[in-house]
Design a protein around this motif. Structure first.
Motif, PDB file in Angstrom:
ATOM      1  N   ASN A  21      27.487  12.330 -10.690  1.00 57.35           N
ATOM      2  CA  ASN A  21      27.204  11.508  -9.508  1.00 57.35           C
ATOM      3  C   ASN A  21      28.157  10.304  -9.510  1.00 57.35           C
ATOM      4  O   ASN A  21      28.100   9.452 -10.384  1.00 57.35           O
ATOM      5  CB  ASN A  21      25.740  11.053  -9.574  1.00 57.35           C
ATOM      6  CG  ASN A  21      25.308  10.245  -8.374  1.00 57.35           C
ATOM      7  OD1 ASN A  21      26.126   9.650  -7.678  1.00 57.35           O
ATOM      8  ND2 ASN A  21      24.003  10.218  -8.148  1.00 57.35           N
TER       9      ASN A  21
ATOM     10  N   THR B 150      20.400  10.534  -5.655  1.00 56.85           N
ATOM     11  CA  THR B 150      20.312  11.823  -6.346  1.00 56.85           C
ATOM     12  C   THR B 150      20.432  11.642  -7.859  1.00 56.85           C
ATOM     13  O   THR B 150      20.761  10.574  -8.359  1.00 56.85           O
ATOM     14  CB  THR B 150      21.427  12.786  -5.890  1.00 56.85           C
ATOM     15  OG1 THR B 150      22.701  12.256  -6.316  1.00 56.85           O
ATOM     16  CG2 THR B 150      21.442  12.936  -4.375  1.00 56.85           C
TER      17      THR B 150
ATOM     18  N   GLY C 252      22.194  17.401  -7.164  1.00 59.96           N
ATOM     19  CA  GLY C 252      21.875  16.742  -5.893  1.00 59.96           C
ATOM     20  C   GLY C 252      20.396  16.591  -5.617  1.00 59.96           C
ATOM     21  O   GLY C 252      20.005  16.309  -4.487  1.00 59.96           O
TER      22      GLY C 252
ATOM     23  N   THR D  24      19.889   5.552  -7.547  1.00 58.75           N
ATOM     24  CA  THR D  24      20.747   6.398  -6.719  1.00 58.75           C
ATOM     25  C   THR D  24      19.862   7.347  -5.922  1.00 58.75           C
ATOM     26  O   THR D  24      18.705   7.573  -6.267  1.00 58.75           O
ATOM     27  CB  THR D  24      21.688   7.232  -7.610  1.00 58.75           C
ATOM     28  OG1 THR D  24      20.903   7.825  -8.645  1.00 58.75           O
ATOM     29  CG2 THR D  24      22.754   6.372  -8.247  1.00 58.75           C
TER      30      THR D  24
ATOM     31  N   THR E 274      33.774  14.282  -9.644  1.00 59.80           N
ATOM     32  CA  THR E 274      32.460  13.761  -9.273  1.00 59.80           C
ATOM     33  C   THR E 274      32.031  14.316  -7.921  1.00 59.80           C
ATOM     34  O   THR E 274      32.817  14.966  -7.237  1.00 59.80           O
ATOM     35  CB  THR E 274      32.480  12.224  -9.158  1.00 59.80           C
ATOM     36  OG1 THR E 274      33.463  11.854  -8.185  1.00 59.80           O
ATOM     37  CG2 THR E 274      32.828  11.571 -10.488  1.00 59.80           C
TER      38      THR E 274
ATOM     39  N   ASP F 147      26.916  10.806  -3.747  1.00 56.07           N
ATOM     40  CA  ASP F 147      25.483  10.671  -4.005  1.00 56.07           C
ATOM     41  C   ASP F 147      24.670  11.104  -2.790  1.00 56.07           C
ATOM     42  O   ASP F 147      24.038  10.295  -2.122  1.00 56.07           O
ATOM     43  CB  ASP F 147      25.197   9.194  -4.370  1.00 56.07           C
ATOM     44  CG  ASP F 147      23.752   8.961  -4.770  1.00 56.07           C
ATOM     45  OD1 ASP F 147      23.117   9.913  -5.271  1.00 56.07           O
ATOM     46  OD2 ASP F 147      23.276   7.831  -4.585  1.00 56.07           O
TER      47      ASP F 147
END
Ligand SMILES: [Zn+2]
Lengths: 521, 98
Positions: A69, A36, A41, A34, B63, B66
């Motif tokens: 995430n 992050t 983040g 991913t 959530t 990303d």
């Protein structure tokens, strides 16, 4: 602490498997790629300056709150589905409490008794002992989400500056990177093939994760790591999968950590079986402990004695709300799964008409994708295999590289192989000329046609058969011939087709056209 | 709930990295027994029909996308560290580690 001691006694492997039956449990940690981290983040780029990818959340500063995430959860669900698992309707994160400086929070956020995926399997291919292959089903206990830890650099005592003691330097860039831990159920019935099964499982899992595009799965960089639990029990009956053997209780297991290559997985399991067998053979007992694998010596050494699970005092993570993938989301993600690598190989093998042995050579050479692209670029499968598994493979091996990276490094592409094949099938080159051309291409002299031109490689062709065919076709089609004589050059197409048919395709269409026009000008 | 034994307390102290002398251990066993006894009153609550709860809010699936967000610079990250070296946090070595 790992103690370097005299080598442990080991029993000869054949003797070990004659007396004992192995049971394995494999735990694979895979870092998701991913952008992050799992709960913050921060970026996840490998090899960045130490402590440059950190924030209050992943440093565990007071008051910082984690947020999950979304992409990591999706990846976890997709991995679970690809492993034929059930996906939890509702599950929580848990705190795993421990005091190591690699987690600044003093706990790792993980999942405990509510993994996101559970009860699955992965079919892996192993040799059946008579030259063929068979499927061995490895059952999956669970796949759960957690976060990676920081990286410690240990500094020796003699140079230590913290009160003269040994100390560690910690980089938290890796702390918090999403991690999926995939745990098998006890793998029984593998018998003497246990090391091979272990390697085949990790290899199949790596292929699957690569196909899912969820991780870099680079074992050498640590983005995929394997812990191997191994225990032995006495042999009962001839069949490792027989009732008599399955009825024997498991022995005490050890957990070998730090196994970071496919070859090491096989070697570590094999070594641990031989080591435990030597102890049991002398009437000794196995200590339940963590052991460390040493790539250089091919041995494991004693680590710490295993602590009980409840020493981690897991409890539900209060700062993160439960994850509850809706069935709609799960179905949607199921729709994004790629064709399973095993099935894909079977399909390609049948499309290409390769035998099991040929396909295994192709897989072992990591040439599946290269051949697939070469065929897509117009070459026949057999020719594509012949060229890729010949000189390029030999040279990649000699350089200690895999074929894919070797070819990529040279800029040698499937299109080049397809072009080389065309030069052969069109009759311009024979086999030995094609090998010279390949040499030139691998030496960076250009495309196959450029190399053939530069080196003046071309078969002297006997055109009498082709000329005779052109004459026959012209004689048989006086009307069309007349049109062409009258300047309707595009009418030649019909004649070219007929000549090609007469020549059974073994002619160059451009040349045929030129001959026809020359005759009728 | 049964009371804690001396071994239980020694074990917990070990997990929490708290170094207790014999005298302190004896004292803690007694004090913890009193605390446990008081806390044990919650077990008299009528909870037969109440589902276990770990989160007070009925929320799920909170959530974030990303997407990278700025964090701390290495200097900021290390600014509170008692010891640092080579851009890293310097910490006493843990014996169990390899
Ligand atoms: Zn962070």
């Amino acid at each position: 602490m790992a103690v370097t001691s005299a080598a442990d006694r080991v029993l000869d492997y054949d003797e070990a498997v004659a007396k004992f039956d192995p049971v394995m449990g494999l735990e694979v940690h895979v870092e998701l790629h991913t952008a992050t981290k799992m709960f913050c983040g921060c970026p996840t780029t490998f090899g960045a300056e130490p402590n440059s990818q950190v924030c209050p959340v992943c440093l565990g500063l007071p008051g910082a709150l984690p947020v999950v995430n979304e992409k990591a959860v999706e990846s976890a669900v997709r991995i679970g589905l690809a492993l034929n698992c059930e996906i939890a309707e509702w599950c929580r994160f848990a705190r795993k409490n421990y005091f190591y400086p690699d987690m600044p929070k003093n706990f790792q956020t993980s999942q405990y008794d509510e993994p996101i995926a559970f009860n699955g399997y992965l079919d892996v291919e192993v040799e059946d002992g008579s030259g063929g292959t068979e499927i061995f089903r490895v059952e999956i206990e669970r796949a759960h989400m957690e976060e990676d830890t920081g990286k410690s650099l240990h500094v020796g005592g003699s140079t230590g500056r913290i009160h003269g003691a040994e100390y560690s330097l910690v980089d938290y860039n890796r702390a918090g990177i999403p991690l999926i831990e995939i745990v098998t159920k006890p793998i029984v019935g593998a018998g003497e093939r246990a090391p091979e099964v272990a390697k085949a499982y990790v290899s199949a899992l790596r292929d699957l994760l690569r196909a899912l595009d969820v991780s870099d799965v680079k074992m050498e960089q640590g983005s995929m790591r394997c812990d191997a639990n191994v225990s032995l029990r006495v042999r009962a009956g001839d069949d490792p999968r027989g009732d008599a053997q399955l009825a024997v209780p498991f022995g005490t297991r050890t957990e070998t950590k730090n196994v970071n290559s496919l070859r090491s997985v096989e070697r570590a399991v094999r070594y641990e079986m031989s080591r435990q067998a030597a102890i049991l053979d002398e009437g000794g007992t196995i200590l339940q402990e963590t052991r460390h694998w040493h790539e250089d010596t091919g041995m494991t050494t004693s680590g710490r004695v295993k602590s009980d699970a409840d020493d981690y005092r897991y409890f539900p993570e209060p700062d993160l709300v439960p994850v509850a993938p809706t069935r709609e989301t799960v179905d949607e993600l199921r729709g994004t799964l790629p064709e399973p690598p095993g099935l894909r190989r079977k399909r390609l093998q049948s499309e290409w008409g390769f035998s099991d042995l040929e396909m295994r050579d192709v897989v072992n050479a990591r040439a599946v994708e290269l051949i697939e692209e070469t065929v897509a670029a117009g070459a026949g499968a057999a020719a594509a295999k012949k060229w890729w598994l010949g000189e390029p493979s030999r040279r990649a091996n000699a350089e200690g590289q895999d074929l894919v990276s070797y070819a990529a490094g040279l800029g040698f592409a499937p299109a080049h192989v397809a072009e080389l094949d065309r030069l052969v099938t069109s009759g311009r080159l024979n086999d030995s000329m094609a090998r010279q051309v390949l040499d030139g291409v691998l030496a960076g002299e250009g495309t196959p046609t450029e190399v053939a031109d530069a080196r003046g490689l071309e078969l002297v062709q006997d055109d009498s058969a082709l000329e005779a065919a052109v004459d026959r076709v012209i004689d048989a089609n006086p009307d069309i011939a007349e049109k062409i004589r009258g300047g309707k050059v595009q009418a030649a197409g019909a004649l070219i087709g007929q000549v090609m048919k007469e020549m059974k395709g073994q002619a160059d269409a451009g040349k045929v056209r030129a001959l026809i026009l020359a005759r009728l000008s | 709930m049964s009371s804690l034994s001396r071994e239980d307390v020694a074990h917990l102290a070990g997990l929490a990295r708290i170094d207790l002398s014999d005298a302190e251990l004896d004292k803690m066993v007694g004090e913890l027994a009193v605390i446990l006894e008081s806390v044990a009153k919650v077990q008299q609550a009528p909870i037969a029909d109440v589902a276990p709860m770990s989160h007070p809010m009925p929320l799920t699936n909170v959530t974030r996308p990303d997407v990278v967000r700025p964090g701390l610079t290495p200097d900021e990250a290390l600014s509170g560290a008692p010891e640092q070296e080579l851009g890293r946090f310097a910490v006493p070595r843990i014996l169990d580690e390899d």
